[in-house]
Design a protein around this motif. Structure first.
Motif, PDB file in Angstrom:
ATOM      1  N   SER A 266     -17.145 -66.884   3.194  1.00  0.00           N
ATOM      2  CA  SER A 266     -16.014 -66.764   4.117  1.00  0.00           C
ATOM      3  C   SER A 266     -14.830 -66.031   3.508  1.00  0.00           C
ATOM      4  O   SER A 266     -13.894 -65.671   4.233  1.00  0.00           O
ATOM      5  N   THR A 267     -14.848 -65.777   2.214  1.00  0.00           N
ATOM      6  CA  THR A 267     -13.717 -65.102   1.560  1.00  0.00           C
ATOM      7  C   THR A 267     -13.951 -63.614   1.314  1.00  0.00           C
ATOM      8  O   THR A 267     -13.032 -62.916   0.885  1.00  0.00           O
ATOM      9  N   ILE A 268     -15.143 -63.115   1.578  1.00  0.00           N
ATOM     10  CA  ILE A 268     -15.489 -61.749   1.175  1.00  0.00           C
ATOM     11  C   ILE A 268     -14.591 -60.714   1.838  1.00  0.00           C
ATOM     12  O   ILE A 268     -14.078 -59.796   1.189  1.00  0.00           O
ATOM     13  N   TYR A 269     -14.376 -60.835   3.141  1.00  0.00           N
ATOM     14  CA  TYR A 269     -13.508 -59.874   3.828  1.00  0.00           C
ATOM     15  C   TYR A 269     -12.062 -60.009   3.365  1.00  0.00           C
ATOM     16  O   TYR A 269     -11.358 -59.007   3.166  1.00  0.00           O
ATOM     17  N   ASN A 270     -11.601 -61.244   3.198  1.00  0.00           N
ATOM     18  CA  ASN A 270     -10.209 -61.463   2.793  1.00  0.00           C
ATOM     19  C   ASN A 270      -9.933 -60.899   1.401  1.00  0.00           C
ATOM     20  O   ASN A 270      -8.829 -60.426   1.127  1.00  0.00           O
ATOM     21  N   LYS A 271     -10.933 -60.947   0.527  1.00  0.00           N
ATOM     22  CA  LYS A 271     -10.757 -60.412  -0.825  1.00  0.00           C
ATOM     23  C   LYS A 271     -10.456 -58.927  -0.835  1.00  0.00           C
ATOM     24  O   LYS A 271      -9.779 -58.433  -1.733  1.00  0.00           O
ATOM     25  N   ILE A 272     -10.959 -58.203   0.170  1.00  0.00           N
ATOM     26  CA  ILE A 272     -10.793 -56.748   0.164  1.00  0.00           C
ATOM     27  C   ILE A 272      -9.765 -56.267   1.193  1.00  0.00           C
ATOM     28  O   ILE A 272      -9.602 -55.065   1.384  1.00  0.00           O
ATOM     29  N   VAL A 273      -9.069 -57.224   1.807  1.00  0.00           N
ATOM     30  CA  VAL A 273      -8.008 -56.880   2.763  1.00  0.00           C
ATOM     31  C   VAL A 273      -6.659 -57.416   2.310  1.00  0.00           C
ATOM     32  O   VAL A 273      -5.647 -56.727   2.364  1.00  0.00           O
ATOM     33  N   GLY A 274      -6.649 -58.657   1.834  1.00  0.00           N
ATOM     34  CA  GLY A 274      -5.403 -59.293   1.456  1.00  0.00           C
ATOM     35  C   GLY A 274      -4.923 -60.245   2.530  1.00  0.00           C
ATOM     36  O   GLY A 274      -5.660 -60.611   3.447  1.00  0.00           O
ATOM     37  N   ASN A 275      -3.675 -60.641   2.435  1.00  0.00           N
ATOM     38  CA  ASN A 275      -3.093 -61.628   3.332  1.00  0.00           C
ATOM     39  C   ASN A 275      -2.657 -60.963   4.633  1.00  0.00           C
ATOM     40  O   ASN A 275      -1.813 -60.067   4.628  1.00  0.00           O
ATOM     41  N   ILE A 276      -3.225 -61.404   5.750  1.00  0.00           N
ATOM     42  CA  ILE A 276      -2.796 -60.877   7.054  1.00  0.00           C
ATOM     43  C   ILE A 276      -2.197 -61.998   7.902  1.00  0.00           C
ATOM     44  O   ILE A 276      -2.248 -61.959   9.128  1.00  0.00           O
ATOM     45  N   TYR A 277      -1.620 -62.989   7.241  1.00  0.00           N
ATOM     46  CA  TYR A 277      -0.861 -64.042   7.904  1.00  0.00           C
ATOM     47  C   TYR A 277      -1.617 -64.677   9.076  1.00  0.00           C
ATOM     48  O   TYR A 277      -2.563 -65.409   8.883  1.00  0.00           O
ATOM     49  N   THR A 278      -1.201 -64.380  10.319  1.00  0.00           N
ATOM     50  CA  THR A 278      -1.767 -65.073  11.481  1.00  0.00           C
ATOM     51  C   THR A 278      -3.261 -64.828  11.664  1.00  0.00           C
ATOM     52  O   THR A 278      -3.950 -65.634  12.289  1.00  0.00           O
ATOM     53  N   GLY A 279      -3.763 -63.727  11.142  1.00  0.00           N
ATOM     54  CA  GLY A 279      -5.179 -63.413  11.303  1.00  0.00           C
ATOM     55  C   GLY A 279      -6.057 -63.881  10.163  1.00  0.00           C
ATOM     56  O   GLY A 279      -7.290 -63.774  10.240  1.00  0.00           O
ATOM     57  N   SER A 280      -5.461 -64.426   9.097  1.00  0.00           N
ATOM     58  CA  SER A 280      -6.232 -64.711   7.881  1.00  0.00           C
ATOM     59  C   SER A 280      -7.349 -65.727   8.085  1.00  0.00           C
ATOM     60  O   SER A 280      -8.464 -65.550   7.586  1.00  0.00           O
TER      61      SER A 280
END
Length: 390
Positions: A266-280
């Motif tokens: 569940s973290t793979i996409y977030n690792k390569i995008v960063g913090n997107i606040y409401t969409g995280s």
């Protein structure tokens, strides 16, 4: 009647900076960013993109003509709003060509905004079963160059269609939530960048998770064994792991192994995008659904949403038959593959290139931005948006 997520799409800007190179430029051990924080790449938004365009580009990936005719409520969750009066939802409504007999609103409560939107959307669909609701979580996270929070910046948007008889995730009515007035993160009206008490915010995140989880268990008799996976709001990918570890001893060894394995997916996409606040949180859900190979219909997914200041909520959904076919994994794979790495110097220049706030007019180079929807410029204190397909 089941109500939930029928479609989900994502968009990120076409620029990113490598976190190891950013760490080296800041005189920091790269492992602090890649292991300690858990980030690999950080999406960088050009001046031609803002929360409105990111949201509209995310929605473009999932909506069709039937959606345009049936959507009668657009809810825009953001803490990167571009106007203190007019909602970002109104701009998106126009840019997408949604039928005119629709309500459009913007919600704000830090990173919790999109979750609030989903809960409102459920109520609307319950009263109007033929309706579809477009819920958007779109943000550009900015702390400033060289600040402690710089490593947790990012940019992107998640768009979701909430409807009756959803194809992806039916949202349960079971939910627990908590509000407390804390100053762990804030951005005054006059500031373009956020302020954060990092240690305190981490403590509050975990405290809110434990509180809502205990309340959820007490209300519904839930245990870790009920959940195939739990997705978290991820300001950075190690944050959710810290919270999850607090409760793993409640389950069996099988529970621990399963939840930890799914957490990593569940973290793979977030690792390569960063913090997107409401969409995280919903980017984390998307990563899990698109990249996991052993999820199946009937599996229950827990979701923890946290918005500093602070509001937290633990709720759940059940995967539906054929949910994989309703996802846009190939489209998102192409999006990530097509991004361009920028140097740290280029990132700093992009970060510093902002729209005028003195009433000046400006025309922007939209041809250099591959996105379908962009900011074309500013005129008379108004942002001019462009949909290149029109």
């Amino acid at each position: 009647m089941r109500i939930g997520i029928d479609k989900i799409g994502f968009y990120a800007p076409h620029f990113f900076v490598d976190m190891e190179k950013l760490a080296e430029a800041r005189g920091v051990d790269p492992a602090k960013y890649t292991i300690g924080i858990g980030q690999e790449k950080m999406a960088v938004a050009p001046i031609t993109q803002d929360a409105v365009t990111l949201a509209a580009n995310a929605a473009l990936r999932i909506i069709d003509e039937e959606d345009l005719a049936k959507i009668d409520l657009v809810i825009f969750g953001t803490e990167s709003g571009i106007d203190n009066s007019k909602s970002g939802a109104v701009y998106v409504h126009d840019l997408l060509g949604i039928q005119e007999h629709a309500r459009c609103i913007e919600l704000k409560q830090a990173c919790y905004g999109a979750t609030a939107g989903i809960q409102l959307a459920k109520g609307h669909v319950a009263l109007n079963p033929e309706s579809r609701v477009l819920v958007l979580g779109s943000d550009i996270s900015r702390y400033g160059i060289g600040t402690a929070g710089e490593v947790t910046q990012g940019a992107g948007a998640v768009a979701m269609i909430i409807s009756a008889e959803p194809r992806i995730l039916a949202l349960e009515n079971e939910s627990s939530y908590l509000t407390a007035d804390v100053m762990d993160f804030w951005r005054p009206i006059y500031s373009e960048t956020a302020f954060v008490d990092g240690k305190y915010s981490n403590e509050q995140y975990i405290a809110f998770f434990l509180n809502t989880w205990e309340e959820f268990k007490a209300k519904y008799g839930a245990t870790l064994s009920d959940f195939e996976a739990i997705c978290f709001h991820l300001p950075y990918t190690k944050m959710g792991l810290k919270a999850l570890r607090e409760v793993l001893d409640e389950g069996s060894e099988s529970d621990r192994e399963r939840l930890l394995a799914h957490y990593q997916t569940s973290t793979i996409y977030n690792k390569i995008v960063g913090n997107i606040y409401t969409g995280s949180l919903y980017l984390s859900l998307l990563s899990l659904l698109e990249l996991s190979h052993d999820l199946k219909a009937g599996d229950k997914i827990g979701l923890f949403s946290y918005g500093s200041g602070a509001v937290g909520e633990f709720f759940a959904g059940t995967l539906q038959d054929g949910f994989k076919e309703a996802l846009a994994a190939a489209e998102h794979g192409k999006l990530f593959a097509g991004r361009k790495e920028v140097t740290v110097k280029e990132y700093e220049e992009i970060f510093s290139h902002v729209l005028p706030v003195d009433g000046s007019n400006i025309e922007l180079d939209v041809e250099s931005d591959p996105a379908t929807i962009c900011i074309e410029g500013m005129e008379d204190n108004k942002r001019i948006y462009l949909n290149k397909t029109r």
